[in-house]
Design a protein around this motif. Structure first.
Motif, PDB file in Angstrom:
ATOM      1  N   CYS A 106     -21.521   4.122  20.929  1.00 13.68           N
ATOM      2  CA  CYS A 106     -22.716   4.920  20.648  1.00 13.68           C
ATOM      3  C   CYS A 106     -23.283   4.625  19.259  1.00 13.68           C
ATOM      4  O   CYS A 106     -24.491   4.726  19.052  1.00 13.68           O
ATOM      5  CB  CYS A 106     -22.405   6.406  20.779  1.00 13.68           C
ATOM      6  SG  CYS A 106     -22.186   6.906  22.499  1.00 13.68           S
TER       7      CYS A 106
ATOM      8  N   ALA B  92     -21.474  11.478  21.675  1.00 12.76           N
ATOM      9  CA  ALA B  92     -20.944  10.726  22.816  1.00 12.76           C
ATOM     10  C   ALA B  92     -20.346  11.718  23.795  1.00 12.76           C
ATOM     11  O   ALA B  92     -19.515  12.547  23.427  1.00 12.76           O
ATOM     12  CB  ALA B  92     -19.895   9.726  22.351  1.00 12.76           C
TER      13      ALA B  92
ATOM     14  N   CYS C 112     -24.572   8.432  25.455  1.00  5.45           N
ATOM     15  CA  CYS C 112     -24.923   8.617  24.052  1.00  5.45           C
ATOM     16  C   CYS C 112     -26.252   9.362  23.976  1.00  5.45           C
ATOM     17  O   CYS C 112     -27.271   8.879  24.465  1.00  5.45           O
ATOM     18  CB  CYS C 112     -25.059   7.274  23.350  1.00  5.45           C
ATOM     19  SG  CYS C 112     -23.630   6.195  23.562  1.00  5.45           S
TER      20      CYS C 112
END
Length: 147
Positions: free
Chosen positions: A99, A81, A71
């Motif tokens: 994320c 991501a 992330c």
């Protein structure tokens, strides 16, 4: 009168009778432990593997695949991501959910490490919240096909 005098004497003598000698400190013996002695004989020294031909080398274990989600925050402030190649495209939404719950100010990586006994371990590069860990568990169980 005698009774009063007897009571006064009894009250005066009470503290003297109440004194008690303190008990002696307990004594104990401190245990001693002898180190085991190992002596090598000259024959054992001669047989020790100093010769490079006799040294047994164990091979390194195979590298384990570890599906990851990373992330990152791009230059516009959007959270992205990124996945390794061994993550199926239909699992991307679970990684994006992780994320969304991961800390925003740092780069976060979650690696799903599969063990031999059909369990897994999640490795993070920073500490994550319980909610983010729960999302990472969902991601790992689906990616590793353990559900």
């Amino acid at each position: 009168m005698r009774l009063a005098l007897l009571m006064i004497l009894a009250l005066a003598a009470t503290p003297a009778l109440a004194r008690d000698a303190s008990p002696e400190q307990p004594s104990y013996e401190k245990p001693t432990f002898d180190r085991p002695t190992t002596t090598r004989t000259t024959r054992e020294r001669e047989d020790s593997p100093r010769d490079p031909e006799r040294v047994v080398v164990t091979p390194k274990p195979k590298p384990v695949s570890c599906p990851k989600v990373k992330c990152v925050t791009d230059e516009h402030g959007n959270r992205r991501a990124m996945f390794t190649a061994d993550v199926q495209p239909d699992m991307y939404y679970l990684g994006r959910n992780f994320c969304a719950k991961a800390p925003k100010d740092v780069e976060v990586t979650a690696c799903c490490l599969e063990k031999e006994d059909q369990t897994y371990q999640i490795l993070y590069n920073v500490e994550v919240s319980k909610k983010a860990h729960w999302k990472a568990k969902q991601f790992c169980t689906c990616v590793l096909e353990l559900d």
